[in-house]
Design an enzyme around this catalytic site. Sequence first.
Site, PDB file in Angstrom:
ATOM      1  N   ASN A  32       0.851  -1.184   0.000  1.00  0.00           N
ATOM      2  CA  ASN A  32       0.000   0.000   0.000  1.00  0.00           C
ATOM      3  C   ASN A  32       0.892   1.241   0.000  1.00  0.00           C
ATOM      4  O   ASN A  32       1.482   1.587   1.017  1.00  0.00           O
ATOM      5  CB  ASN A  32      -0.915  -0.012   1.229  1.00  0.00           C
ATOM      6  CG  ASN A  32      -1.824   1.206   1.297  1.00  0.00           C
ATOM      7  OD1 ASN A  32      -1.942   1.958   0.330  1.00  0.00           O
ATOM      8  ND2 ASN A  32      -2.478   1.398   2.429  1.00  0.00           N
TER       9      ASN A  32
ATOM     10  N   SER B 166       3.461  -1.824  10.270  1.00  0.00           N
ATOM     11  CA  SER B 166       4.917  -1.703  10.408  1.00  0.00           C
ATOM     12  C   SER B 166       5.648  -2.998  10.053  1.00  0.00           C
ATOM     13  O   SER B 166       6.627  -3.383  10.710  1.00  0.00           O
ATOM     14  CB  SER B 166       5.288  -1.244  11.831  1.00  0.00           C
ATOM     15  OG  SER B 166       4.772   0.050  12.091  1.00  0.00           O
TER      16      SER B 166
ATOM     17  N   LYS C 270       0.034   4.246  -0.243  1.00  0.00           N
ATOM     18  CA  LYS C 270      -0.632   5.402   0.376  1.00  0.00           C
ATOM     19  C   LYS C 270      -0.449   6.641  -0.525  1.00  0.00           C
ATOM     20  O   LYS C 270      -0.524   6.508  -1.740  1.00  0.00           O
ATOM     21  CB  LYS C 270      -0.145   5.602   1.805  1.00  0.00           C
ATOM     22  CG  LYS C 270      -0.313   4.322   2.644  1.00  0.00           C
ATOM     23  CD  LYS C 270      -0.061   4.510   4.097  1.00  0.00           C
ATOM     24  CE  LYS C 270      -0.254   3.180   4.825  1.00  0.00           C
ATOM     25  NZ  LYS C 270      -0.134   3.337   6.290  1.00  0.00           N
TER      26      LYS C 270
ATOM     27  N   GLU D  42      -5.041  -5.122  10.634  1.00  0.00           N
ATOM     28  CA  GLU D  42      -4.062  -4.065  10.833  1.00  0.00           C
ATOM     29  C   GLU D  42      -4.360  -3.331  12.140  1.00  0.00           C
ATOM     30  O   GLU D  42      -5.204  -2.425  12.164  1.00  0.00           O
ATOM     31  CB  GLU D  42      -4.091  -3.068   9.668  1.00  0.00           C
ATOM     32  CG  GLU D  42      -3.668  -3.651   8.338  1.00  0.00           C
ATOM     33  CD  GLU D  42      -3.229  -2.560   7.382  1.00  0.00           C
ATOM     34  OE1 GLU D  42      -2.102  -2.628   6.906  1.00  0.00           O
ATOM     35  OE2 GLU D  42      -4.020  -1.641   7.130  1.00  0.00           O
TER      36      GLU D  42
ATOM     37  N   HIS E  48      -9.500   0.704   5.226  1.00  0.00           N
ATOM     38  CA  HIS E  48      -8.229   0.987   5.893  1.00  0.00           C
ATOM     39  C   HIS E  48      -8.462   1.947   7.056  1.00  0.00           C
ATOM     40  O   HIS E  48      -9.326   2.831   6.986  1.00  0.00           O
ATOM     41  CB  HIS E  48      -7.235   1.588   4.900  1.00  0.00           C
ATOM     42  CG  HIS E  48      -5.833   1.608   5.417  1.00  0.00           C
ATOM     43  ND1 HIS E  48      -5.382   2.577   6.288  1.00  0.00           N
ATOM     44  CD2 HIS E  48      -4.777   0.770   5.204  1.00  0.00           C
ATOM     45  CE1 HIS E  48      -4.115   2.335   6.587  1.00  0.00           C
ATOM     46  NE2 HIS E  48      -3.728   1.254   5.938  1.00  0.00           N
TER      47      HIS E  48
ATOM     48  N   GLU F 119      -6.959   4.451   8.069  1.00  0.00           N
ATOM     49  CA  GLU F 119      -6.834   5.871   7.732  1.00  0.00           C
ATOM     50  C   GLU F 119      -8.115   6.391   7.096  1.00  0.00           C
ATOM     51  O   GLU F 119      -8.473   7.570   7.271  1.00  0.00           O
ATOM     52  CB  GLU F 119      -5.625   6.083   6.812  1.00  0.00           C
ATOM     53  CG  GLU F 119      -4.314   5.893   7.559  1.00  0.00           C
ATOM     54  CD  GLU F 119      -3.140   5.480   6.698  1.00  0.00           C
ATOM     55  OE1 GLU F 119      -2.079   5.175   7.262  1.00  0.00           O
ATOM     56  OE2 GLU F 119      -3.287   5.446   5.456  1.00  0.00           O
TER      57      GLU F 119
ATOM     58  N   GLY G  81       2.453   2.548  10.824  1.00  0.00           N
ATOM     59  CA  GLY G  81       3.316   3.711  10.676  1.00  0.00           C
ATOM     60  C   GLY G  81       3.984   4.177  11.951  1.00  0.00           C
ATOM     61  O   GLY G  81       4.580   5.251  11.990  1.00  0.00           O
TER      62      GLY G  81
END
Length: 251
Positions: free
Chosen positions: A10, A213, A12, A167, A95, A97, A173
Site C-alpha cells: 500500500n 509496520s 498510500k 491491521e 483501511h 486511515e 506507521g
Amino acid sequence: MPRQFFVGGNFKMNPISRAQKKVIINELNAADLDPNTEVVIAPPSLYLLPLKDILRSDIKVAAQNCYCKTSGAFTGEISPAQLADAGIPYVILGHSERRTLFHETSELVAQKTKAALDGSLSVILCVGETLQEREAGNTTQVVESQLRAVVTVLKESDWSRVVIAYEPVWAIGTGKVATAGQAQEVHAYIREFLSTAVSTAVSENTRIIYGGSVTASNCKELSTQIDVDGFLVGGASLKPEFVDIINVKRN
C-alpha cells in the site's frame, strides 16, 4: 487446498513524483520474486493506469479506495465499474486511515465492499483496533463488529474474492508491530468468527494477512504463524526490502 501466500504493498499518498514511481517499479520489475506468492501493489489513483502499463504481468494492481455507487455526482470518487473497465483487479477498503481521518463507518465500508464485489473486483478488507481498544481488552469485539457489518451484506460465494487484512491501528506507521503471538491470536479469532458467521469453507479458504509496520526484519517470524497468510505492507513497500518481504516464504 493450501491458501496462497499474499503480499500487498500500500503506497498510500506516495511517491510524490512520476520519476520516483518509475524507480520503485523498475526495482520490482527486475527482482527475482517467489512465483508462489500473489503480489499486489496499490499506488495513488493518479498512477494506477500508467503504472499498470509498465509493471510486470505477475504483479497485480489495486486501487486504494472506491465508492459504493456505479456512477453519478460524487466529486472526487472512483467507482468499481470504472476500476473494472480499466483492468484494475483489486481495491483496498476499510483501511484505518479511511475510517479515522475520513470517518468511514463499518456500514459504509460494507456497502463499498458489496459494490466492489458486485462490480467484479477483488477486495482487500482492512480491520483492526486502536491502542485504547486493545488496552481495554476490546480487540476481538472491535474486529468482529467491523467484520459483521460486511458479513451482513455479502453472499457466501462473495468471500472467494476477499482478502482480510488485520491491521492494528496502533502498529500502522508507528514502528510498533504486533508480536507473532498477538497477530496469530487475532487471525485465529477472525477465522473462527468466519466459521460461525459464514461457513467452515469460507473460514478455511479466506486469506487473512497482517499489516502494521511490517519490515524485512520482522516478517519472518510473523509468516510462520499458521493463520497468517501474508502481509499488507505500508512504508516498506516503497523500499528495496519489499522484495525480501515478498520472498519470505521461499525455501
